[in-house]
Structure formats: structure tokens, C-alpha cells
Design a protein around this motif. Structure first.
Motif, PDB file in Angstrom:
ATOM      1  N   TRP A 172      12.985 -21.957 -18.887  1.00  0.00           N
ATOM      2  CA  TRP A 172      13.151 -22.238 -17.750  1.00  0.00           C
ATOM      3  C   TRP A 172      14.225 -21.206 -16.902  1.00  0.00           C
ATOM      4  CZ3 TRP A 172      11.096 -26.252 -15.209  1.00  0.00           C
ATOM      5  CH2 TRP A 172      10.484 -27.379 -15.959  1.00  0.00           C
ATOM      6  N   TYR A 173      13.294 -20.919 -15.856  1.00  0.00           N
ATOM      7  CA  TYR A 173      14.122 -19.788 -14.875  1.00  0.00           C
ATOM      8  C   TYR A 173      14.495 -20.491 -13.654  1.00  0.00           C
ATOM      9  CZ  TYR A 173      13.038 -16.104 -18.115  1.00  0.00           C
ATOM     10  OH  TYR A 173      13.170 -15.106 -19.030  1.00  0.00           O
ATOM     11  N   LYS A 174      15.628 -20.111 -13.140  1.00  0.00           N
ATOM     12  CA  LYS A 174      16.138 -20.592 -11.636  1.00  0.00           C
ATOM     13  C   LYS A 174      15.847 -19.349 -10.489  1.00  0.00           C
ATOM     14  CE  LYS A 174      20.399 -22.287  -9.935  1.00  0.00           C
ATOM     15  NZ  LYS A 174      21.737 -22.911 -10.418  1.00  0.00           N
ATOM     16  N   LYS A 175      15.451 -19.754  -9.486  1.00  0.00           N
ATOM     17  CA  LYS A 175      15.364 -18.685  -8.461  1.00  0.00           C
ATOM     18  C   LYS A 175      15.875 -19.121  -7.291  1.00  0.00           C
ATOM     19  CE  LYS A 175      12.197 -15.446  -6.274  1.00  0.00           C
ATOM     20  NZ  LYS A 175      12.730 -15.668  -4.866  1.00  0.00           N
ATOM     21  N   TYR A 176      16.883 -18.097  -6.579  1.00  0.00           N
ATOM     22  CA  TYR A 176      17.369 -18.353  -5.110  1.00  0.00           C
ATOM     23  C   TYR A 176      16.569 -17.293  -4.392  1.00  0.00           C
ATOM     24  CZ  TYR A 176      21.315 -20.778  -7.221  1.00  0.00           C
ATOM     25  OH  TYR A 176      22.290 -21.458  -8.060  1.00  0.00           O
ATOM     26  N   PRO A 177      16.424 -17.635  -3.098  1.00  0.00           N
ATOM     27  CA  PRO A 177      15.509 -16.933  -2.063  1.00  0.00           C
ATOM     28  C   PRO A 177      16.201 -15.519  -2.407  1.00  0.00           C
ATOM     29  CG  PRO A 177      16.070 -19.050  -1.227  1.00  0.00           C
ATOM     30  CD  PRO A 177      16.900 -18.851  -2.587  1.00  0.00           C
ATOM     31  N   PHE A 184      17.410 -16.413 -16.025  1.00  0.00           N
ATOM     32  CA  PHE A 184      17.058 -17.156 -17.211  1.00  0.00           C
ATOM     33  C   PHE A 184      18.247 -18.355 -17.246  1.00  0.00           C
ATOM     34  CE2 PHE A 184      16.137 -18.405 -21.539  1.00  0.00           C
ATOM     35  CZ  PHE A 184      17.170 -18.616 -22.115  1.00  0.00           C
ATOM     36  N   LEU A 185      17.745 -19.615 -17.575  1.00  0.00           N
ATOM     37  CA  LEU A 185      18.451 -20.677 -17.549  1.00  0.00           C
ATOM     38  C   LEU A 185      18.636 -21.342 -18.991  1.00  0.00           C
ATOM     39  CD1 LEU A 185      19.785 -22.363 -15.395  1.00  0.00           C
ATOM     40  CD2 LEU A 185      17.788 -23.926 -15.243  1.00  0.00           C
ATOM     41  N   TYR A 240      12.672 -23.781  -9.483  1.00  0.00           N
ATOM     42  CA  TYR A 240      12.728 -23.875 -10.906  1.00  0.00           C
ATOM     43  C   TYR A 240      11.243 -23.341 -11.502  1.00  0.00           C
ATOM     44  CZ  TYR A 240      17.536 -25.361 -10.696  1.00  0.00           C
ATOM     45  OH  TYR A 240      18.816 -25.414 -10.183  1.00  0.00           O
ATOM     46  N   PHE A 241      11.105 -22.430 -12.411  1.00  0.00           N
ATOM     47  CA  PHE A 241      10.079 -22.294 -13.097  1.00  0.00           C
ATOM     48  C   PHE A 241      10.238 -22.430 -14.534  1.00  0.00           C
ATOM     49  CE2 PHE A 241       7.982 -19.726  -9.399  1.00  0.00           C
ATOM     50  CZ  PHE A 241       8.910 -19.286  -8.791  1.00  0.00           C
TER      51      PHE A 241
END
Lengths: 114, 116
Positions: free
Chosen positions: B35-40, B46-47, B88-89
């Protein structure tokens, strides 16, 4: 910081012109990747490299080429930009092919083809 | 042909409650999930990850569950905080005896909004 930088951060170009995006790392990681992010598609792999001069295609490689002449630099070239290549491009690195490390991503390049 | 799918484009949760993000995959050769987290205006970070030999992995407020028979994984965030608001990807890969070169297949992403 993470040791990976992408340039330029933003670019607007005209249809039919060549464009090169650069990914530079200071981590000495073996593996480098180019992804594009589009709404509804998540991130899709364009090309990747597993060593100097060792590159291969990803799932959306048409219209793109890459080069890696030294460990730290991975270049993505759009030979003749099209509007469908308007996207946000991310470079990623990882030290080896296993996944205990995850990827480290760059901050992205927003490319607009007009 | 989307091999990794996140069918919920968005999720809204109250601060302090649980956030559950879901991901389905079709390729039975996938054996590692992340799982990955992305802010604008930032790259994904990497989570948490899980190998197919496990069914659960925990890291602080984040837990990933894997149901191989259903080809489904989920990310639980407890308690949710406003700073968790991001895209979240989920991603998957097949180690393939070391020849996968670390390639990941990503889902479409889920936008999580945590309200104060």
C-alpha cells in the motif's frame, strides 16, 4: 531527503515535439522505473531499468523510449508528444527486486501536451 | 485489463473511526502486496506490505489483511486522523523466482478524507 529528483517539475509542450524527462538518484540503487499516473488508471509502468544500459518495456511503453547510461540517471523520452501523453510522470527507485524495501518515488513531472 | 482494482474511488470517515480501504486482484501469480499513500503534488510513499505467506501485517495504526482465496486485500487505519487524508494505492507483484525486476501493478487509487 529521499535522494531522487525529477526534472522538470512542470512542462508544457506542443504536439509533435520531442520531450525528455530526467530522473536522478543519489542512492546508487540498481532498479529504476518510470510510471505515469492518470485518473481512473492509477499508476502504470512505462519502462524500467535493472542496471546500466539494461532496460525493458512496461505495460504502456508505446511512444516512449528510455536510456540509462549511468547508475544515477534514467531518462524518459517522448519522441513525438501527443495529447494522450498529458499526464503526471513518476520515477521510482529500489535497491533490489525484492519488496522488503518498497519503492522510493520522485515528486513527479506534470506534462501537458497542447 | 485491470489486474488490480480498487472499486471505491473515495471514502469519507470521521476522525477517530476506522478507515477500511479495499483492493481486489485477478492474477493468482501475485505474491507480494503493498500500500502506498499519496498527497497532492508529491510522489507516493510506501506505507505497508504483506507477503502471500501471511494473512495479516500490522504497523502501528495500519493493518493490512490478505485473503488469498478471495484475491482480496484491505488496509485498516485505526484510529483515523485528518492527516491520513490522501490517495491510497494498492499494488501487487509476482516475485517469479527473482525475475520480476521489482515491477508493480497498481490499482486506481482511493481518495480517503478524514473529517475532524
Amino acid at each position: 531527503d529521499a535522494g531522487i529528483t525529477q526534472s522538470p517539475r512542470h512542462k508544457v509542450t506542443e504536439t509533435g515535439t520531442p520531450v525528455t524527462l530526467r530522473c536522478h538518484q543519489t542512492e546508487n540503487h540498481r532498479y529504476m522505473y518510470w510510471y505515469r499516473q492518470d485518473p481512473g488508471h492509477g499508476l502504470r509502468l512505462i519502462h524500467y531499468s535493472y542496471g546500466v544500459k539494461d532496460t525493458d518495456k512496461g505495460e504502456v511503453s508505446d511512444g516512449y523510449s528510455v536510456s540509462r547510461s549511468k547508475t544515477e540517471d534514467f531518462l524518459l523520452t517522448l519522441e513525438s508528444a501527443t495529447s494522450s501523453q498529458t499526464s503526471v510522470y513518476f520515477c521510482a527507485i529500489t535497491p533490489r527486486g525484492g519488496f522488503n524495501y518498497g519503492y522510493t518515488f520522485g515528486s513527479g513531472t506534470r506534462l501537458t501536451v497542447v | 485489463d485491470q489486474q488490480v482494482k480498487q472499486n471505491s474511488p473515495s471514502l469519507s470517515v470521521q476522525e477517530g473511526r476506522i478507515s477500511i480501504l479495499n483492493c481486489d486482484y485477478t492474477n493468482s501469480m501475485f505474491d507480494y502486496f503493498l500500500w502506498y499513500k499519496k498527497y497532492p503534488a508529491e510522489g507516493p510513499t510506501f506505507l505497508i506490505s504483506i507477503s502471500s505467506i501471511k494473512d495479516k501485517n500490522e504497523d502501528g495504526r495500519f493493518t493490512v489483511f490478505l485473503n488469498k482465496s478471495a484475491k482480496h486485500l484491505s488496509l485498516h487505519i485505526v484510529p483515523s486522523q485528518p492527516g491520513d487524508s490522501a490517495v491510497y494505492f494498492c499494488a501487487a507483484s509476482s516475485y517469479a523466482g527473482g525475475t520480476s525486476y521489482g515491477k508493480l501493478t497498481f490499482g486506481q487509487g482511493t481518495i480517503l478524507t478524514v473529517h475532524p
